[in-house]
Write an enzyme that holds these catalytic residues in place. Structure first.
Site, PDB file in Angstrom:
ATOM      1  N   GLN A 194      36.690  47.631  42.334  1.00 45.60           N
ATOM      2  CA  GLN A 194      36.975  48.196  41.020  1.00 45.60           C
ATOM      3  C   GLN A 194      36.482  47.274  39.913  1.00 45.60           C
ATOM      4  O   GLN A 194      35.895  47.728  38.920  1.00 45.60           O
ATOM      5  CB  GLN A 194      38.478  48.440  40.870  1.00 45.60           C
ATOM      6  CG  GLN A 194      38.883  48.934  39.498  1.00 45.60           C
ATOM      7  CD  GLN A 194      40.352  49.265  39.422  1.00 45.60           C
ATOM      8  OE1 GLN A 194      40.757  50.397  39.656  1.00 45.60           O
ATOM      9  NE2 GLN A 194      41.174  48.274  39.091  1.00 45.60           N
ATOM     10  N   SER A 216      51.330  44.921  45.715  1.00 47.77           N
ATOM     11  CA  SER A 216      50.809  46.259  45.448  1.00 47.77           C
ATOM     12  C   SER A 216      51.984  47.172  45.153  1.00 47.77           C
ATOM     13  O   SER A 216      53.061  47.035  45.752  1.00 47.77           O
ATOM     14  CB  SER A 216      50.034  46.793  46.657  1.00 47.77           C
ATOM     15  OG  SER A 216      49.752  48.175  46.508  1.00 47.77           O
ATOM     16  N   LEU A 244      55.251  48.364  37.800  1.00 52.25           N
ATOM     17  CA  LEU A 244      54.708  47.028  37.608  1.00 52.25           C
ATOM     18  C   LEU A 244      55.385  45.995  38.502  1.00 52.25           C
ATOM     19  O   LEU A 244      56.578  46.091  38.796  1.00 52.25           O
ATOM     20  CB  LEU A 244      54.853  46.610  36.140  1.00 52.25           C
ATOM     21  CG  LEU A 244      54.241  47.561  35.111  1.00 52.25           C
ATOM     22  CD1 LEU A 244      54.435  47.002  33.705  1.00 52.25           C
ATOM     23  CD2 LEU A 244      52.770  47.808  35.386  1.00 52.25           C
ATOM     24  N   VAL A 287      47.665  38.113  43.397  1.00 50.64           N
ATOM     25  CA  VAL A 287      48.998  37.519  43.479  1.00 50.64           C
ATOM     26  C   VAL A 287      49.647  38.002  44.768  1.00 50.64           C
ATOM     27  O   VAL A 287      49.613  39.199  45.086  1.00 50.64           O
ATOM     28  CB  VAL A 287      49.859  37.901  42.257  1.00 50.64           C
ATOM     29  CG1 VAL A 287      51.270  37.340  42.381  1.00 50.64           C
ATOM     30  CG2 VAL A 287      49.193  37.396  40.973  1.00 50.64           C
ATOM     31  N   ARG A 334      52.151  50.063  46.089  1.00 52.90           N
ATOM     32  CA  ARG A 334      52.347  50.873  47.291  1.00 52.90           C
ATOM     33  C   ARG A 334      53.132  50.141  48.387  1.00 52.90           C
ATOM     34  O   ARG A 334      53.509  50.761  49.382  1.00 52.90           O
ATOM     35  CB  ARG A 334      50.994  51.334  47.840  1.00 52.90           C
ATOM     36  CG  ARG A 334      50.314  52.401  46.990  1.00 52.90           C
ATOM     37  CD  ARG A 334      49.034  52.910  47.630  1.00 52.90           C
ATOM     38  NE  ARG A 334      48.515  54.096  46.986  1.00 52.90           N
ATOM     39  CZ  ARG A 334      47.630  54.099  46.009  1.00 52.90           C
ATOM     40  NH1 ARG A 334      47.157  52.945  45.562  1.00 52.90           N
ATOM     41  NH2 ARG A 334      47.207  55.228  45.481  1.00 52.90           N
ATOM     42  N   GLU A 356      54.758  41.499  39.896  1.00 45.85           N
ATOM     43  CA  GLU A 356      54.346  40.198  39.379  1.00 45.85           C
ATOM     44  C   GLU A 356      52.813  40.047  39.315  1.00 45.85           C
ATOM     45  O   GLU A 356      52.310  39.195  38.589  1.00 45.85           O
ATOM     46  CB  GLU A 356      54.956  39.074  40.213  1.00 45.85           C
ATOM     47  CG  GLU A 356      56.462  38.944  40.022  1.00 45.85           C
ATOM     48  CD  GLU A 356      56.869  38.794  38.563  1.00 45.85           C
ATOM     49  OE1 GLU A 356      56.309  37.902  37.886  1.00 45.85           O
ATOM     50  OE2 GLU A 356      57.726  39.560  38.093  1.00 45.85           O
ATOM     51  N   GLY A 357      52.087  40.850  40.075  1.00 42.88           N
ATOM     52  CA  GLY A 357      50.636  40.860  39.931  1.00 42.88           C
ATOM     53  C   GLY A 357      50.235  41.350  38.548  1.00 42.88           C
ATOM     54  O   GLY A 357      49.377  40.750  37.877  1.00 42.88           O
ATOM     55  N   HIS A 358      50.864  42.445  38.104  1.00 41.07           N
ATOM     56  CA  HIS A 358      50.610  42.929  36.745  1.00 41.07           C
ATOM     57  C   HIS A 358      51.075  41.898  35.715  1.00 41.07           C
ATOM     58  O   HIS A 358      50.411  41.685  34.687  1.00 41.07           O
ATOM     59  CB  HIS A 358      51.347  44.244  36.498  1.00 41.07           C
ATOM     60  CG  HIS A 358      50.931  45.367  37.390  1.00 41.07           C
ATOM     61  ND1 HIS A 358      51.716  45.846  38.408  1.00 41.07           N
ATOM     62  CD2 HIS A 358      49.790  46.113  37.423  1.00 41.07           C
ATOM     63  CE1 HIS A 358      51.097  46.843  39.021  1.00 41.07           C
ATOM     64  NE2 HIS A 358      49.922  47.020  38.448  1.00 41.07           N
ATOM     65  N   MET A 389      48.741  51.672  36.328  1.00 46.12           N
ATOM     66  CA  MET A 389      49.361  52.948  36.681  1.00 46.12           C
ATOM     67  C   MET A 389      50.873  52.789  36.820  1.00 46.12           C
ATOM     68  O   MET A 389      51.549  53.646  37.402  1.00 46.12           O
ATOM     69  CB  MET A 389      48.753  53.510  37.964  1.00 46.12           C
ATOM     70  CG  MET A 389      47.317  53.927  37.814  1.00 46.12           C
ATOM     71  SD  MET A 389      46.779  55.240  38.927  1.00 46.12           S
ATOM     72  CE  MET A 389      47.089  54.490  40.521  1.00 46.12           C
TER      73      MET A 389
END
Length: 301
Positions: free
Chosen positions: A159, A191, A39, A182, A193, A41-43, A36
């Site tokens: 999810q 996140s 972005l 991460v 958020r 570092e997790g993405h 979504m």
């Protein structure tokens, strides 16, 4: 890197790339990372895995309105298209699919994909209809991209379980690849958020990762500890932070997401256990979890 905003153009591009590879006598593997946006570092970690294992990497950026409830943060969900595209290019993405809401839902959708049972717990219980929106949009995206592998972060372990169930039940020809959480250097799970958190809220939010780590250590030290004791300890720790408002603290088998008797001791359990949290700090709802085997060995963090 190509940026595509039309469904027909995306499908045409992937088909052409597969056709060109086949003409050259080779198979083309396609990796897909649905997001979504906003972005981090997790993405990036998902994109790195996709890049390592596939010939073609497709990233989608779409804030999906049908997975938000009426009182949730759709309108203020963070967005930064320029930064997202820069990160995608840095990670070697081949195609960014950046559709509008009108492109994804040209008319009010009368069809949805709903996974039962697995969505009755955790976020499914506190966000009615959320996972119907998730599975519907992921189903649409998988149909559009036709990837060989799709990558999802385990920060939202529910999810991952729900999408795997959908893929298995509906015979999607794709492998769902779960990827580790991460974290920031201080332990806070990354996140989009997190940007909402005020300074003191972010400081107190560290109780989530701290409590989960302590729970894992306790299980590792004593396999006779009960699930009730773990839940009570987690709840007590989180409530020690005055800004924390608990949505849920739960312990479930994974990936079935079924309840386990609270008096059960860890040594009596089989398979993986998911310890999952959802807690609000101010207006920001954060989720976090760990997956453990019965000996307390963390399988994903």
């Amino acid at each position: 890197m190509m940026v595509i905003d039309k469904v027909t153009d995306l499908k045409k591009y992937v088909k052409q790339e597969r056709f060109s590879a086949a003409k050259a006598g080779r198979e083309l593997s396609v990796g897909f990372v649905p997001t979504m946006g906003f972005l981090h570092e997790g993405h990036a970690s998902l994109l790195k895995q996709a890049r390592e294992h596939n010939d073609l990497v497709v990233l989608s950026i779409f804030v999906n309105p049908i997975q938000f409830g009426p009182n949730e943060d759709l309108d203020r969900y963070p967005r930064d298209e320029k930064r997202d595209l820069a990160l995608a290019e840095r990670e070697g993405v081949d195609v960014v699919f950046l559709p509008s809401v009108q492109e994804m839902y040209p008319q009010p959708t009368k069809t949805k994909i709903a996974v039962s049972e697995l969505t009755d717990e955790l976020c499914g219980a506190s966000r009615p209809g959320h996972f119907d929106g998730v599975t519907t949009v992921v189903g649409k995206l998988l149909h559009m991209v036709s990837p060989d592998k799709a990558y999802f972060g385990l920060k939202d372990a529910q999810q991952v379980a729900v999408i795997r169930q959908m893929v298995d039940d509906l015979n999607f020809d794709v492998e769902i690849v779960p990827c580790p959480i991460v974290r920031e250097s201080d332990g806070l799970a990354l996140s989009s958020r997190n940007v909402y958190l005020k300074e003191e809220e972010r400081k107190q939010a560290l109780i989530l990762s701290t409590s989960l780590r302590e729970a894992g250590d306790r299980i590792k030290q004593s396999d006779s500890v009960t699930l009730a004791e773990i839940r009570e300890s987690l709840t007590r720790n989180i409530k020690s932070q005055p800004l924390a408002v608990i949505d849920y603290v739960d312990i479930l088998s994974f990936p079935s997401l079924t309840q386990v008797h609270e008096d059960a001791q860890m040594r009596d359990l089989d398979g993986e256990i998911l310890i999952a949290l959802a807690v609000k700090f101010g207006t920001t709802r954060l989720i976090d979890n760990i997956l453990l085997n019965p000996k307390g060995v963390v399988t994903h963090v």
